[in-house]
Design a protein around this motif. Structure first.
Motif, PDB file in Angstrom:
ATOM      1  N   ASN A 160       3.692  -3.586 -36.863  1.00 56.33           N
ATOM      2  CA  ASN A 160       4.467  -4.250 -35.808  1.00 56.33           C
ATOM      3  C   ASN A 160       5.797  -4.802 -36.308  1.00 56.33           C
ATOM      4  N   GLU A 161       6.189  -4.456 -37.543  1.00 57.41           N
ATOM      5  CA  GLU A 161       7.439  -4.956 -38.096  1.00 57.41           C
ATOM      6  C   GLU A 161       8.175  -3.857 -38.865  1.00 57.41           C
ATOM      7  N   LYS A 162       8.279  -2.689 -38.310  1.00 58.93           N
ATOM      8  CA  LYS A 162       8.947  -1.586 -38.992  1.00 58.93           C
ATOM      9  C   LYS A 162      10.458  -1.771 -38.924  1.00 58.93           C
ATOM     10  N   GLN A 163      11.130  -1.313 -39.983  1.00 59.72           N
ATOM     11  CA  GLN A 163      12.576  -1.462 -40.029  1.00 59.72           C
ATOM     12  C   GLN A 163      13.176  -0.327 -40.853  1.00 59.72           C
ATOM     13  N   ALA A 164      14.451  -0.069 -40.638  1.00 60.58           N
ATOM     14  CA  ALA A 164      15.188   0.913 -41.434  1.00 60.58           C
ATOM     15  C   ALA A 164      16.667   0.581 -41.340  1.00 60.58           C
ATOM     16  N   TRP A 165      17.404   0.853 -42.415  1.00 61.66           N
ATOM     17  CA  TRP A 165      18.846   0.645 -42.427  1.00 61.66           C
ATOM     18  C   TRP A 165      19.542   1.861 -41.826  1.00 61.66           C
ATOM     19  N   PHE A 166      20.715   1.608 -41.250  1.00 62.35           N
ATOM     20  CA  PHE A 166      21.597   2.706 -40.867  1.00 62.35           C
ATOM     21  C   PHE A 166      22.977   2.440 -41.452  1.00 62.35           C
ATOM     22  N   PRO A 167      23.566   3.411 -42.172  1.00 62.03           N
ATOM     23  CA  PRO A 167      22.951   4.698 -42.524  1.00 62.03           C
ATOM     24  C   PRO A 167      21.824   4.516 -43.548  1.00 62.03           C
ATOM     25  N   LEU A 168      20.910   5.458 -43.561  1.00 59.43           N
ATOM     26  CA  LEU A 168      19.770   5.392 -44.469  1.00 59.43           C
ATOM     27  C   LEU A 168      20.251   5.475 -45.912  1.00 59.43           C
ATOM     28  N   ARG A 169      19.704   4.602 -46.786  1.00 57.19           N
ATOM     29  CA  ARG A 169      20.106   4.612 -48.184  1.00 57.19           C
ATOM     30  C   ARG A 169      19.686   5.922 -48.845  1.00 57.19           C
ATOM     31  N   ILE A 176      15.194   9.824 -34.123  1.00 56.68           N
ATOM     32  CA  ILE A 176      16.167   9.251 -35.057  1.00 56.68           C
ATOM     33  C   ILE A 176      16.076   9.926 -36.425  1.00 56.68           C
ATOM     34  N   LYS A 177      14.873  10.390 -36.772  1.00 55.82           N
ATOM     35  CA  LYS A 177      14.725  11.151 -38.023  1.00 55.82           C
ATOM     36  C   LYS A 177      15.552  12.419 -37.962  1.00 55.82           C
ATOM     37  N   LYS A 178      15.512  13.108 -36.833  1.00 53.24           N
ATOM     38  CA  LYS A 178      16.201  14.390 -36.696  1.00 53.24           C
ATOM     39  C   LYS A 178      17.704  14.215 -36.534  1.00 53.24           C
ATOM     40  N   TYR A 179      18.127  13.293 -35.678  1.00 48.14           N
ATOM     41  CA  TYR A 179      19.531  13.221 -35.292  1.00 48.14           C
ATOM     42  C   TYR A 179      20.363  12.212 -36.101  1.00 48.14           C
ATOM     43  N   LEU A 180      19.710  11.241 -36.730  1.00 48.78           N
ATOM     44  CA  LEU A 180      20.462  10.224 -37.469  1.00 48.78           C
ATOM     45  C   LEU A 180      20.285  10.316 -38.982  1.00 48.78           C
ATOM     46  N   TYR A 181      19.124  10.822 -39.424  1.00 46.54           N
ATOM     47  CA  TYR A 181      18.826  10.771 -40.846  1.00 46.54           C
ATOM     48  C   TYR A 181      18.602  12.136 -41.479  1.00 46.54           C
ATOM     49  N   ASN A 182      19.091  13.188 -40.838  1.00 47.47           N
ATOM     50  CA  ASN A 182      19.031  14.533 -41.425  1.00 47.47           C
ATOM     51  C   ASN A 182      17.635  14.904 -41.911  1.00 47.47           C
ATOM     52  N   ASP A 183      16.656  14.573 -41.095  1.00 45.78           N
ATOM     53  CA  ASP A 183      15.255  14.887 -41.375  1.00 45.78           C
ATOM     54  C   ASP A 183      14.680  14.133 -42.578  1.00 45.78           C
ATOM     55  N   GLU A 184      15.381  13.072 -43.034  1.00 45.59           N
ATOM     56  CA  GLU A 184      14.836  12.214 -44.078  1.00 45.59           C
ATOM     57  C   GLU A 184      13.802  11.269 -43.461  1.00 45.59           C
ATOM     58  N   LYS A 185      12.865  10.805 -44.282  1.00 44.59           N
ATOM     59  CA  LYS A 185      11.864   9.856 -43.816  1.00 44.59           C
ATOM     60  C   LYS A 185      12.539   8.559 -43.374  1.00 44.59           C
ATOM     61  N   VAL A 186      12.233   8.086 -42.184  1.00 45.40           N
ATOM     62  CA  VAL A 186      12.926   6.927 -41.628  1.00 45.40           C
ATOM     63  C   VAL A 186      12.426   5.629 -42.250  1.00 45.40           C
ATOM     64  N   PHE A 187      11.105   5.474 -42.351  1.00 44.09           N
ATOM     65  CA  PHE A 187      10.525   4.249 -42.873  1.00 44.09           C
ATOM     66  C   PHE A 187       9.898   4.526 -44.233  1.00 44.09           C
ATOM     67  N   ASP A 188       9.845   3.502 -45.072  1.00 42.18           N
ATOM     68  CA  ASP A 188       9.465   3.721 -46.468  1.00 42.18           C
ATOM     69  C   ASP A 188       7.965   3.638 -46.736  1.00 42.18           C
ATOM     70  N   GLY A 189       7.168   3.424 -45.731  1.00 44.78           N
ATOM     71  CA  GLY A 189       5.727   3.367 -45.928  1.00 44.78           C
ATOM     72  C   GLY A 189       5.202   1.992 -46.279  1.00 44.78           C
ATOM     73  N   GLN A 190       6.099   1.042 -46.520  1.00 48.50           N
ATOM     74  CA  GLN A 190       5.689  -0.309 -46.870  1.00 48.50           C
ATOM     75  C   GLN A 190       5.753  -1.256 -45.671  1.00 48.50           C
ATOM     76  N   GLN A 191       6.052  -0.721 -44.488  1.00 51.92           N
ATOM     77  CA  GLN A 191       6.244  -1.557 -43.311  1.00 51.92           C
ATOM     78  C   GLN A 191       4.910  -1.949 -42.681  1.00 51.92           C
ATOM     79  N   LYS A 192       4.903  -3.080 -41.988  1.00 58.04           N
ATOM     80  CA  LYS A 192       3.766  -3.460 -41.162  1.00 58.04           C
ATOM     81  C   LYS A 192       3.873  -2.711 -39.837  1.00 58.04           C
TER      82      LYS A 192
END
Length: 384
Positions: free
Chosen positions: A74-83, A56-72
């Motif tokens: 077992n509870e990772k999340q990301a918006w689409f489209p990425l802000r 998803i990093k490669k094909y959806l977010y143009n190689d941008e970081k998917v998660f912000d590093g603040q996730q647990k």
């Protein structure tokens, strides 16, 4: 309402800030809506998750970081489209707005190798003084020009009001802050800035984005606001970490504590005291006497958390964690301060609601147009 939930709530009414935030930069932030649809993905093992994340990093977010590093885990999340990242933009102004009217002082100790505030101000082409202790003067010559270095006179440490009467000789940063105050008066200024030495950035918050400002306009505009009022004693910039992208808050919070980046009126009858929570104590004394304080949400400081940058007073003052600093503030103001447990450690809670009556009073000769004034600030794309 729980004490913890009330710490960052704003006490400005809707009409109060709209009446005062005129001839100021645009402030267009909203409470962003919750998602209409959410999806939950399950992975049989960590390797499957890693494959999914890279795809998803490669094909959806143009190689941008998917998660912000603040996730647990077992509870990772990301918006689409990425802000879009705020770091892709910056603000610059021009002309008179790029230079603050009043002097800026950085109080520093043990941070001649890693000194984010001075580094950022130099990058912004903003003049400043840095106050250091005599034994560290030569070390700081490798950081800034000697014309910018002020050696803290010993008398400010000898005469400092530590508040607690004991044999401990520590003064914290208050003695150096008092010297900054007197130095600015001696040089004919009516206000002065005093900054901690671990501030990484200065930012404008607008359109739910926190964008770095790379000149002195953020100080100039703050000064323009405070100079309108006859009873405003202290102002300063909010911590960027306390301003979520998804929430609306007024452009300033009235009558609360201001710390780490303060703009102080020189003729108020106070000086720094105590070795812990000096900023909060100073603001409370000001507010008790009927003055007003303003904490800008429109302008932010990207400050490192206490203890994450080597040097300063961390090792000297915080050997007992947060207990002593909270206890001193309680002893200073038992009528307003409660001892509480926050983040599993002792902390303090101050009841600022009693100061809602301290309204801003405009100077009589002030005539302000009810319009947006961006003070030459232009949003640019790229990196500096």
């Amino acid at each position: 309402m729980k004490i913890q939930d009330s710490l960052f709530k704003d006490n400005n009414t809707l009409n109060d800030w709209k009446n005062e935030w005129v001839n100021m930069p645009e402030y267009n932030n909203i409470n962003q809506p919750l998602p209409e649809i959410t999806a939950k993905f399950k992975f049989r093992n960590y390797n499957d998750y890693q494959i999914f994340k890279e795809k998803i990093k490669k094909y959806l977010y143009n190689d941008e970081k998917v998660f912000d590093g603040q996730q647990k885990i077992n509870e990772k999340q990301a918006w689409f489209p990425l802000r879009e990242k705020d770091r892709k933009y910056y603000y610059l102004s021009k002309g008179q707005y790029t230079k603050p009217r009043f002097p800026i002082y950085i109080v520093s100790k043990g941070r001649w190798k890693r000194n984010p505030t001075s580094k950022m101000l130099k990058k912004m082409n903003v003049n400043f003084f840095i106050i250091v202790e005599k034994q560290e003067y030569k070390n700081y010559l490798n950081l800034v020009d000697k014309k910018q270095i002020l050696i803290l006179p010993q008398k400010y440490k000898d005469n400092y009001d530590r508040f607690w009467k004991n044999n401990d000789k520590k003064t914290g940063s208050g003695a150096a802050r008092n010297y900054a105050w007197e130095h600015s008066i001696e040089n004919g200024y009516k206000w002065h800035w005093v900054l901690d030495d671990n501030i990484e950035s200065f930012e404008r918050y607008n359109n739910n984005k926190k964008i770095r400002v790379y000149d002195g306009s953020i100080f100039y505009v703050s000064e323009d606001f405070v100079l309108r009022y006859e009873n405003l004693a202290i102002a300063g910039l909010q911590y960027a970490n306390f301003m979520p992208h998804s929430e609306f808050r007024p452009p300033y919070k009235l009558n609360t504590r201001v710390y780490s980046c303060l703009l102080i009126r020189n003729d108020i009858p106070y000086r720094w005291r105590g070795i812990y929570n000096e900023d909060t104590d100073l603001c409370i004394r000001v507010l008790k006497d009927g003055w007003a304080t303003v904490l800008f949400n429109a302008f932010l400081q990207g400050k490192r958390a206490t203890g994450t940058v080597k040097g300063g007073n961390t090792k000297e003052l915080y050997q007992n964690g947060t207990l002593d600093k909270s206890k001193m503030l309680f002893d200073m103001h038992p009528d307003l301060v409660k001892m509480v447990i926050r983040f599993n450690r002792p902390h303090h809670f101050v009841n600022y609601k009693v100061f809602e009556k301290n309204k801003l009073i405009k100077k009589k000769h002030i005539n302000i147009d009810n319009k947006i004034n961006d003070f030459g600030l232009i949003l640019k794309k790229g990196e500096i």
